[in-house]
Design a protein around this motif. Structure first.
Motif, PDB file in Angstrom:
ATOM      1  N   ASN A 194       0.826  -1.211   0.000  1.00 17.40           N
ATOM      2  CA  ASN A 194       0.000   0.000   0.000  1.00 17.40           C
ATOM      3  C   ASN A 194       0.859   1.259   0.000  1.00 17.40           C
ATOM      4  N   LYS A 195       1.939   1.241   0.754  1.00 18.86           N
ATOM      5  CA  LYS A 195       2.838   2.395   0.824  1.00 18.86           C
ATOM      6  C   LYS A 195       3.490   2.647  -0.542  1.00 18.86           C
ATOM      7  N   VAL A 196       3.987   1.595  -1.164  1.00 14.04           N
ATOM      8  CA  VAL A 196       4.633   1.734  -2.470  1.00 14.04           C
ATOM      9  C   VAL A 196       3.604   2.116  -3.532  1.00 14.04           C
ATOM     10  N   LEU A 197       2.393   1.573  -3.425  1.00 17.14           N
ATOM     11  CA  LEU A 197       1.342   1.899  -4.377  1.00 17.14           C
ATOM     12  C   LEU A 197       0.980   3.386  -4.308  1.00 17.14           C
ATOM     13  N   ARG A 198       0.929   3.947  -3.112  1.00 13.58           N
ATOM     14  CA  ARG A 198       0.672   5.384  -2.979  1.00 13.58           C
ATOM     15  C   ARG A 198       1.783   6.184  -3.656  1.00 13.58           C
ATOM     16  N   ARG A 199       3.009   5.736  -3.477  1.00 11.44           N
ATOM     17  CA  ARG A 199       4.151   6.391  -4.127  1.00 11.44           C
ATOM     18  C   ARG A 199       4.029   6.297  -5.651  1.00 11.44           C
ATOM     19  N   TYR A 200       3.588   5.146  -6.139  1.00 11.96           N
ATOM     20  CA  TYR A 200       3.387   4.941  -7.575  1.00 11.96           C
ATOM     21  C   TYR A 200       2.370   5.950  -8.127  1.00 11.96           C
ATOM     22  N   TYR A 201       1.228   6.064  -7.462  1.00 16.96           N
ATOM     23  CA  TYR A 201       0.193   6.972  -7.947  1.00 16.96           C
ATOM     24  C   TYR A 201       0.629   8.438  -7.868  1.00 16.96           C
ATOM     25  N   LYS A 202       1.434   8.790  -6.865  1.00 12.23           N
ATOM     26  CA  LYS A 202       1.983  10.146  -6.800  1.00 12.23           C
ATOM     27  C   LYS A 202       2.921  10.389  -7.984  1.00 12.23           C
ATOM     28  N   ALA A 203       3.732   9.386  -8.306  1.00 14.10           N
ATOM     29  CA  ALA A 203       4.660   9.511  -9.432  1.00 14.10           C
ATOM     30  C   ALA A 203       3.907   9.646 -10.753  1.00 14.10           C
ATOM     31  N   VAL A 204       2.860   8.872 -10.918  1.00 17.47           N
ATOM     32  CA  VAL A 204       2.054   8.954 -12.138  1.00 17.47           C
ATOM     33  C   VAL A 204       1.435  10.350 -12.263  1.00 17.47           C
ATOM     34  N   LYS A 205       0.885  10.838 -11.172  1.00 17.37           N
ATOM     35  CA  LYS A 205       0.277  12.172 -11.187  1.00 17.37           C
ATOM     36  C   LYS A 205       1.329  13.224 -11.542  1.00 17.37           C
ATOM     37  N   TRP A 206       2.517  13.104 -10.970  1.00 21.93           N
ATOM     38  CA  TRP A 206       3.595  14.041 -11.245  1.00 21.93           C
ATOM     39  C   TRP A 206       3.982  13.996 -12.721  1.00 21.93           C
ATOM     40  N   MET A 207       4.118  12.786 -13.260  1.00 23.94           N
ATOM     41  CA  MET A 207       4.525  12.639 -14.657  1.00 23.94           C
ATOM     42  C   MET A 207       3.434  13.105 -15.617  1.00 23.94           C
ATOM     43  N   ASP A 208       2.179  12.957 -15.237  1.00 26.14           N
ATOM     44  CA  ASP A 208       1.067  13.359 -16.100  1.00 26.14           C
ATOM     45  C   ASP A 208       0.806  14.867 -16.091  1.00 26.14           C
ATOM     46  N   ASP A 209       1.445  15.568 -15.177  1.00 26.45           N
ATOM     47  CA  ASP A 209       1.272  17.014 -15.099  1.00 26.45           C
ATOM     48  C   ASP A 209       1.807  17.649 -16.385  1.00 26.45           C
ATOM     49  N   GLU A 210       0.968  18.442 -17.025  1.00 22.73           N
ATOM     50  CA  GLU A 210       1.355  19.074 -18.288  1.00 22.73           C
ATOM     51  C   GLU A 210       2.548  20.013 -18.132  1.00 22.73           C
ATOM     52  N   ALA A 211       2.823  20.450 -16.923  1.00 24.57           N
ATOM     53  CA  ALA A 211       3.953  21.345 -16.679  1.00 24.57           C
ATOM     54  C   ALA A 211       5.299  20.615 -16.759  1.00 24.57           C
ATOM     55  N   ARG A 212       5.262  19.275 -16.702  1.00 23.99           N
ATOM     56  CA  ARG A 212       6.505  18.494 -16.747  1.00 23.99           C
ATOM     57  C   ARG A 212       7.070  18.454 -18.159  1.00 23.99           C
ATOM     58  N   THR A 213       8.365  18.647 -18.230  1.00 27.59           N
ATOM     59  CA  THR A 213       9.033  18.525 -19.524  1.00 27.59           C
ATOM     60  C   THR A 213       9.473  17.075 -19.707  1.00 27.59           C
ATOM     61  N   GLU A 214       9.742  16.717 -20.923  1.00 27.56           N
ATOM     62  CA  GLU A 214      10.230  15.365 -21.208  1.00 27.56           C
ATOM     63  C   GLU A 214      11.554  15.112 -20.487  1.00 27.56           C
ATOM     64  N   ALA A 215      12.391  16.133 -20.411  1.00 25.48           N
ATOM     65  CA  ALA A 215      13.677  15.991 -19.717  1.00 25.48           C
ATOM     66  C   ALA A 215      13.475  15.690 -18.233  1.00 25.48           C
ATOM     67  N   GLU A 216      12.511  16.373 -17.607  1.00 29.85           N
ATOM     68  CA  GLU A 216      12.228  16.122 -16.189  1.00 29.85           C
ATOM     69  C   GLU A 216      11.746  14.684 -15.980  1.00 29.85           C
ATOM     70  N   ILE A 217      10.844  14.260 -16.843  1.00 30.27           N
ATOM     71  CA  ILE A 217      10.311  12.899 -16.730  1.00 30.27           C
ATOM     72  C   ILE A 217      11.416  11.877 -16.929  1.00 30.27           C
ATOM     73  N   ASN A 218      12.246  12.085 -17.929  1.00 29.35           N
ATOM     74  CA  ASN A 218      13.345  11.157 -18.191  1.00 29.35           C
ATOM     75  C   ASN A 218      14.333  11.094 -17.031  1.00 29.35           C
ATOM     76  N   LYS A 219      14.530  12.220 -16.362  1.00 32.01           N
ATOM     77  CA  LYS A 219      15.453  12.277 -15.224  1.00 32.01           C
ATOM     78  C   LYS A 219      15.024  11.315 -14.108  1.00 32.01           C
ATOM     79  N   TYR A 220      13.731  11.195 -13.899  1.00 28.30           N
ATOM     80  CA  TYR A 220      13.216  10.378 -12.796  1.00 28.30           C
ATOM     81  C   TYR A 220      12.611   9.048 -13.246  1.00 28.30           C
ATOM     82  N   TYR A 221      12.727   8.740 -14.514  1.00 29.47           N
ATOM     83  CA  TYR A 221      12.121   7.516 -15.030  1.00 29.47           C
ATOM     84  C   TYR A 221      12.706   6.261 -14.368  1.00 29.47           C
TER      85      TYR A 221
END
Length: 72
Positions: free
Chosen positions: A9-36
């Motif tokens: 459950n703890k890791v799953l919450r982290r997963y959904y936070k990461a998905v939300k962060w990556m789906d944010d239109e303000a994120r650049t491809e470089a930012e996403i690639n940095k944390y992929y």
């Protein structure tokens, strides 16, 4: 078993936070690639916990996999 479910459950919450962060239109491809790589580690952790649950005789439902365990 309960410890594994709590950890999942703890890791799953982290997963959904990461998905939300990556789906944010303000994120650049470089930012996403940095944390992929970190995102992949989260997925590996989720899969490892599921495998461990199955190894211990518990088969999680699709709902539990997607939404977490509510019997913690």
């Amino acid at each position: 078993m309960k410890t594994l479910k709590t950890k999942y459950n703890k890791v799953l919450r982290r997963y959904y936070k990461a998905v939300k962060w990556m789906d944010d239109e303000a994120r650049t491809e470089a930012e996403i690639n940095k944390y992929y790589g970190e995102f992949q580690k989260i997925l590996e952790q989720l899969n490892a916990i599921i495998r461990e649950l199955i190894k211990n005789g518990y088969k999680p439902t699709c709902n539990e996999i997607l939404e977490g365990f509510n019997d913690n």
